[in-house]
Design a protein around this motif. Structure first.
Motif, PDB file in Angstrom:
ATOM      1  N   GLY A  38       0.796  -1.225   0.000  1.00 21.21           N
ATOM      2  CA  GLY A  38       0.000   0.000   0.000  1.00 21.21           C
ATOM      3  C   GLY A  38       0.829   1.275   0.000  1.00 21.21           C
ATOM      4  O   GLY A  38       0.309   2.354  -0.307  1.00 21.21           O
ATOM      5  N   SER A  39       2.115   1.176   0.326  1.00 22.63           N
ATOM      6  CA  SER A  39       2.977   2.360   0.383  1.00 22.63           C
ATOM      7  C   SER A  39       3.427   2.776  -1.020  1.00 22.63           C
ATOM      8  O   SER A  39       3.562   1.937  -1.925  1.00 22.63           O
ATOM      9  CB  SER A  39       4.210   2.086   1.251  1.00 22.63           C
ATOM     10  OG  SER A  39       3.829   1.803   2.581  1.00 22.63           O
ATOM     11  N   PHE A  40       3.666   4.084  -1.189  1.00 24.43           N
ATOM     12  CA  PHE A  40       4.108   4.646  -2.473  1.00 24.43           C
ATOM     13  C   PHE A  40       5.582   5.024  -2.397  1.00 24.43           C
ATOM     14  O   PHE A  40       6.059   5.530  -1.376  1.00 24.43           O
ATOM     15  CB  PHE A  40       3.297   5.899  -2.816  1.00 24.43           C
ATOM     16  CG  PHE A  40       1.887   5.632  -3.258  1.00 24.43           C
ATOM     17  CD1 PHE A  40       1.535   5.743  -4.596  1.00 24.43           C
ATOM     18  CD2 PHE A  40       0.900   5.285  -2.342  1.00 24.43           C
ATOM     19  CE1 PHE A  40       0.239   5.509  -5.018  1.00 24.43           C
ATOM     20  CE2 PHE A  40      -0.405   5.044  -2.746  1.00 24.43           C
ATOM     21  CZ  PHE A  40      -0.736   5.158  -4.090  1.00 24.43           C
ATOM     22  N   PHE A  41       6.293   4.784  -3.497  1.00 23.61           N
ATOM     23  CA  PHE A  41       7.711   5.130  -3.593  1.00 23.61           C
ATOM     24  C   PHE A  41       7.989   5.830  -4.918  1.00 23.61           C
ATOM     25  O   PHE A  41       7.315   5.569  -5.920  1.00 23.61           O
ATOM     26  CB  PHE A  41       8.593   3.875  -3.520  1.00 23.61           C
ATOM     27  CG  PHE A  41       8.612   3.198  -2.181  1.00 23.61           C
ATOM     28  CD1 PHE A  41       9.634   3.433  -1.281  1.00 23.61           C
ATOM     29  CD2 PHE A  41       7.594   2.322  -1.817  1.00 23.61           C
ATOM     30  CE1 PHE A  41       9.655   2.810  -0.049  1.00 23.61           C
ATOM     31  CE2 PHE A  41       7.595   1.689  -0.590  1.00 23.61           C
ATOM     32  CZ  PHE A  41       8.633   1.936   0.302  1.00 23.61           C
ATOM     33  N   LYS A  42       8.988   6.695  -4.902  1.00 27.06           N
ATOM     34  CA  LYS A  42       9.567   7.183  -6.140  1.00 27.06           C
ATOM     35  C   LYS A  42      10.775   6.304  -6.400  1.00 27.06           C
ATOM     36  O   LYS A  42      11.749   6.303  -5.636  1.00 27.06           O
ATOM     37  CB  LYS A  42       9.995   8.644  -6.033  1.00 27.06           C
ATOM     38  CG  LYS A  42      10.553   9.199  -7.348  1.00 27.06           C
ATOM     39  CD  LYS A  42      10.905  10.672  -7.212  1.00 27.06           C
ATOM     40  CE  LYS A  42      11.409  11.241  -8.541  1.00 27.06           C
ATOM     41  NZ  LYS A  42      11.730  12.689  -8.429  1.00 27.06           N
ATOM     42  N   GLY A  43      10.692   5.469  -7.430  1.00 31.35           N
ATOM     43  CA  GLY A  43      11.747   4.511  -7.702  1.00 31.35           C
ATOM     44  C   GLY A  43      12.500   4.819  -8.984  1.00 31.35           C
ATOM     45  O   GLY A  43      12.099   5.686  -9.771  1.00 31.35           O
ATOM     46  N   ILE A  97      10.076   6.719 -11.600  1.00 35.02           N
ATOM     47  CA  ILE A  97       8.669   6.359 -11.727  1.00 35.02           C
ATOM     48  C   ILE A  97       8.039   6.226 -10.344  1.00 35.02           C
ATOM     49  O   ILE A  97       8.702   5.786  -9.393  1.00 35.02           O
ATOM     50  CB  ILE A  97       8.530   5.036 -12.527  1.00 35.02           C
ATOM     51  CG1 ILE A  97       7.073   4.681 -12.769  1.00 35.02           C
ATOM     52  CG2 ILE A  97       9.265   3.905 -11.834  1.00 35.02           C
ATOM     53  CD1 ILE A  97       6.901   3.471 -13.683  1.00 35.02           C
ATOM     54  N   ILE A  98       6.769   6.626 -10.222  1.00 34.52           N
ATOM     55  CA  ILE A  98       6.024   6.423  -8.979  1.00 34.52           C
ATOM     56  C   ILE A  98       5.431   5.022  -8.997  1.00 34.52           C
ATOM     57  O   ILE A  98       4.751   4.638  -9.952  1.00 34.52           O
ATOM     58  CB  ILE A  98       4.891   7.458  -8.816  1.00 34.52           C
ATOM     59  CG1 ILE A  98       5.455   8.878  -8.764  1.00 34.52           C
ATOM     60  CG2 ILE A  98       4.075   7.180  -7.549  1.00 34.52           C
ATOM     61  CD1 ILE A  98       4.380   9.962  -8.721  1.00 34.52           C
ATOM     62  N   THR A 114       3.390  -1.736  -8.615  1.00 24.64           N
ATOM     63  CA  THR A 114       2.491  -1.458  -9.731  1.00 24.64           C
ATOM     64  C   THR A 114       2.391   0.046  -9.957  1.00 24.64           C
ATOM     65  O   THR A 114       2.749   0.844  -9.075  1.00 24.64           O
ATOM     66  CB  THR A 114       1.086  -2.031  -9.432  1.00 24.64           C
ATOM     67  OG1 THR A 114       0.241  -1.847 -10.559  1.00 24.64           O
ATOM     68  CG2 THR A 114       0.447  -1.339  -8.231  1.00 24.64           C
ATOM     69  N   THR A 115       1.899   0.412 -11.136  1.00 24.66           N
ATOM     70  CA  THR A 115       1.534   1.807 -11.387  1.00 24.66           C
ATOM     71  C   THR A 115       0.018   1.950 -11.436  1.00 24.66           C
ATOM     72  O   THR A 115      -0.491   2.993 -11.817  1.00 24.66           O
ATOM     73  CB  THR A 115       2.143   2.302 -12.712  1.00 24.66           C
ATOM     74  OG1 THR A 115       1.619   1.505 -13.791  1.00 24.66           O
ATOM     75  CG2 THR A 115       3.655   2.204 -12.694  1.00 24.66           C
ATOM     76  N   HIS A 116      -0.702   0.891 -11.075  1.00 25.61           N
ATOM     77  CA  HIS A 116      -2.158   0.946 -10.927  1.00 25.61           C
ATOM     78  C   HIS A 116      -2.455   1.399  -9.501  1.00 25.61           C
ATOM     79  O   HIS A 116      -2.768   0.603  -8.620  1.00 25.61           O
ATOM     80  CB  HIS A 116      -2.785  -0.424 -11.192  1.00 25.61           C
ATOM     81  CG  HIS A 116      -2.553  -0.933 -12.570  1.00 25.61           C
ATOM     82  ND1 HIS A 116      -2.958  -2.189 -12.986  1.00 25.61           N
ATOM     83  CD2 HIS A 116      -1.945  -0.378 -13.645  1.00 25.61           C
ATOM     84  CE1 HIS A 116      -2.619  -2.370 -14.252  1.00 25.61           C
ATOM     85  NE2 HIS A 116      -1.988  -1.283 -14.671  1.00 25.61           N
ATOM     86  N   TYR A 117      -2.363   2.670  -9.266  1.00 28.26           N
ATOM     87  CA  TYR A 117      -2.402   3.218  -7.914  1.00 28.26           C
ATOM     88  C   TYR A 117      -3.805   3.117  -7.310  1.00 28.26           C
ATOM     89  O   TYR A 117      -4.819   3.277  -8.001  1.00 28.26           O
ATOM     90  CB  TYR A 117      -1.973   4.683  -7.925  1.00 28.26           C
ATOM     91  CG  TYR A 117      -0.732   4.954  -8.750  1.00 28.26           C
ATOM     92  CD1 TYR A 117       0.477   4.365  -8.428  1.00 28.26           C
ATOM     93  CD2 TYR A 117      -0.774   5.802  -9.866  1.00 28.26           C
ATOM     94  CE1 TYR A 117       1.619   4.609  -9.183  1.00 28.26           C
ATOM     95  CE2 TYR A 117       0.352   6.046 -10.626  1.00 28.26           C
ATOM     96  CZ  TYR A 117       1.548   5.450 -10.286  1.00 28.26           C
ATOM     97  OH  TYR A 117       2.665   5.689 -11.037  1.00 28.26           O
ATOM     98  N   ALA A 194       6.690  13.817  -5.051  1.00 24.79           N
ATOM     99  CA  ALA A 194       7.495  13.113  -6.052  1.00 24.79           C
ATOM    100  C   ALA A 194       8.322  14.071  -6.894  1.00 24.79           C
ATOM    101  O   ALA A 194       9.413  13.718  -7.362  1.00 24.79           O
ATOM    102  CB  ALA A 194       6.593  12.269  -6.942  1.00 24.79           C
ATOM    103  N   LYS A 195       7.815  15.275  -7.098  1.00 29.13           N
ATOM    104  CA  LYS A 195       8.540  16.258  -7.905  1.00 29.13           C
ATOM    105  C   LYS A 195       9.785  16.782  -7.206  1.00 29.13           C
ATOM    106  O   LYS A 195      10.748  17.176  -7.860  1.00 29.13           O
ATOM    107  CB  LYS A 195       7.615  17.416  -8.267  1.00 29.13           C
ATOM    108  CG  LYS A 195       6.487  17.020  -9.216  1.00 29.13           C
ATOM    109  CD  LYS A 195       5.580  18.206  -9.500  1.00 29.13           C
ATOM    110  CE  LYS A 195       4.432  17.814 -10.438  1.00 29.13           C
ATOM    111  NZ  LYS A 195       3.517  18.937 -10.703  1.00 29.13           N
ATOM    112  N   SER A 196       9.769  16.780  -5.875  1.00 27.21           N
ATOM    113  CA  SER A 196      10.889  17.361  -5.125  1.00 27.21           C
ATOM    114  C   SER A 196      11.875  16.325  -4.594  1.00 27.21           C
ATOM    115  O   SER A 196      13.033  16.649  -4.311  1.00 27.21           O
ATOM    116  CB  SER A 196      10.357  18.182  -3.944  1.00 27.21           C
ATOM    117  OG  SER A 196       9.603  17.366  -3.055  1.00 27.21           O
TER     118      SER A 196
END
Length: 414
Positions: A38-43, A97-98, A114-117, A194-196
Motif C-alpha cells: 500500500g505504500s508509495f515510492f519514487k523509484g 517512476i512512482i 504497480t503503477t495501478h495506484y 514526487a517532484k521534489s
C-alpha cells in the motif's frame, strides 16, 4: 458479535479479531519491520528484461522491486493496446517512476510494485487513473448498487476511478464525498512530493496494522475493542475519532496482571489452530502443509464415526472441514494456490454441498480469493491473493529440521 483484542509490546503489536468467540484473524507487526503493502515510492528503473516482460525498480529496500508489464499498462482493459507492447518500449533504465507496493518481499523475492495506484479509505477505494466506478460484490441489493454507482460517477472526473466498499452500503452521500476528497488530496500530496524528492524515496506509507484493522474490519457489530497499552490506546482513539466522528467507538484499556491473550482465550486458540494437525469440533482433523506458493490440506474422519452410513459420515466431516478451513485460511493469512483433499464422496450433490459451504464460509474474507472447483482427481482447488508473509510463516524455522519435522540421521563414528 466481533471483538478486537490488541496486545502491544515494545518490539511488536499483535492483533486478534474474534467472531462469536472464535479467532478468525491474527496478525503480528514488528516495530522495526513493518510491511510495505500500500505504500508509495519514487523509484528508479535499474533493469529492463524483455524476456520476462518486466523491470526491476530500486525503491530503497534491500532487494529491488519487481514490476510486470501488466502493472505498467493502463489499469482499464478498454484503454490498453490490442497488441501488448514490449516492456522496453515503456520503460528505460534510469527512468524515475512512482510505484505502489502490492506484495511485500517474501523469502528470496523482492517486493512487487504497480503503477495501478489505489488509496483505500473508510467508504471507498480511490484510483486516480483507473477511469471506472465499481461497487463491492457484497452489496447485494440492486437499488443500493445503483445508488452507490451514481454517487461515484458524480464525484469523479474522467480519468479517476473508485470502488464503493461494502461498508458504504446505506451511508449518506456526504460521508462518501468527504472520504473521496481526503483520498484525492492524498494523491495530490504524493505527486507534489514526487517532484521534489530524489529516487529512491518514500512518498506515502500505508497505515499501521491496527489502523488498517479499524478501517477495514470495524463495523457497528463490533462490540468491544480492547488494548493493553494506554498510550497506543489513546493514539488509536484519535484515529477512530477522525475516521468516525459521529459514532466513535470506545477503546477499553486492559490493566490486569494476566496476559490479555490468555484472559480472552486467544492464546489457547493460537496454539491449536497453528499446528500441522488441527482437530475439528466433531472429531475429524486436518493435516495442513504449506510451501512458499502452495498449501495442501488433507481432511480425515479421525474420531468421528457417524451414526447413519459411511457417505453421511464423510459428508458431515467434509462440511465441517469446509467451514473451518475458510476460517483458518483467513486466520493464517494463507496465500497462493490451495489444494484441499476432502474425503471421497460418491454423490455429486454432496460435492456441491461441500463446495457451497466453503464458498459461503469464505465470503467474510476481505482478501481476494477464487474457488476454482473440483479437479479430475477429486481435489478442490482455490487461490487466495498473497500480499504479505503469512502469519504462520512469520514464526522462526527450526534450525535442526529446517521446518520439515524430520531429523537427518547422524553418521556414527567408529
Amino acid at each position: 458479535m466481533k471483538q478486537m483484542i490488541i496486545h502491544c509490546e515494545p518490539s511488536s503489536t499483535q492483533m486478534a479479531l474474534m467472531e462469536a468467540g472464535r479467532l478468525v484473524e491474527f496478525a503480528v507487526e514488528r516495530t522495526q519491520a513493518k510491511g510495505l503493502v500500500g505504500s508509495f515510492f519514487k523509484g528508479k528503473v535499474v533493469n529492463v528484461i524483455p524476456g520476462m516482460q518486466a523491470a526491476f525498480v530500486d525503491i530503497g529496500q534491500k532487494k529491488n522491486a519487481f514490476l510486470y508489464i501488466d502493472d505498467v499498462l493502463h489499469p482499464h482493459l478498454d484503454k490498453q493496446p490490442k497488441v501488448k507492447p514490449s516492456i522496453i518500449d515503456l520503460l528505460k533504465v534510469g527512468q524515475e517512476i512512482i510505484v505502489q507496493v502490492t506484495k511485500d518481499a517474501i523469502g528470496t523475492k523482492g517486493a512487487r510494485v504497480t503503477t495501478h495506484y489505489s488509496l483505500p479509505g473508510r467508504w471507498i477505494v480511490y484510483m486516480p487513473i483507473s477511469a471506472y466506478v465499481a461497487v463491492s460484490k457484497r452489496v447485494e441489493r440492486e437499488a443500493e448498487r445503483i445508488r452507490l454507482r451514481q454517487i461515484g460517477e458524480q464525484l469523479r472526473n474522467e480519468q479517476e476511478g473508485l470502488i464503493l466498499r461494502t461498508v458504504a452500503e446505506d451511508e449518506p452521500p456526504e460521508a462518501i464525498q468527504d472520504d473521496f476528497r481526503m483520498l484525492r488530496k492524498q494523491w495530490t500530496d504524493i505527486q507534489i512530493l514526487a517532484k521534489s524528492e530524489q529516487a529512491p524515496a518514500v512518498l506515502h506509507r500505508e497505515l499501521s496494522m491496527v489502523q488498517r484493522l479499524f478501517r477495514d474490519a470495524y463495523t457497528a457489530a463490533t462490540a468491544e475493542i480492547v488494548m493493553d497499552d494506554e498510550e497506543q490506546a489513546r493514539e488509536a482513539g484519535i484515529f477512530l475519532q477522525d475516521m468516525l466522528p459521529v459514532s466513535t467507538p470506545r477503546i477499553h484499556t486492559y490493566r490486569g496482571e494476566r496476559p490479555i491473550f490468555e484472559v480472552y482465550g486467544i492464546q489457547q486458540q493460537i496454539n491449536k489452530d497453528f499446528q500441522r494437525k488441527i482437530w475439528l469440533p466433531g472429531g475429524g482433523y486436518l493435516i495442513w502443509d504449506s510451501t512458499e506458493a502452495l498449501t495442501v490440506i488433507d481432511v480425515n474422519t479421525g474420531k468421528f464415526t457417524g451414526s447413519v452410513n459411511l457417505e453421511d459420515t464423510v459428508v458431515q466431516t467434509n462440511v465441517e472441514a469446509a467451514f473451518d478451513i475458510a476460517r483458518l485460511l483467513r486466520l493464517r493469512d494463507t496465500g497462493g494456490i490451495v489444494i484441499i483433499d476432502f474425503i471421497d464422496m460418491e454423490l455429486e450433490s454432496n460435492r456441491i454441498r461441500v463446495s457451497e459451504m466453503l464458498e459461503v464460509s469464505m465470503r467474510p474474507d476481505r482478501t481476494q480469493h477464487h474457488i476454482m472447483g473440483w479437479t479430475k482427481l477429486g481435489l478442490l482447488e482455490l487461490t487466495r491473493k498473497k500480499m504479505r508473509e503469512s502469519t504462520a510463516q512469520s514464526a522462526e524455522v527450526c534450525n535442526v529440521c529446517q521446518g520439515t519435522g524430520w531429523l537427518t540421521p547422524v553418521t556414527k563414528r567408529n
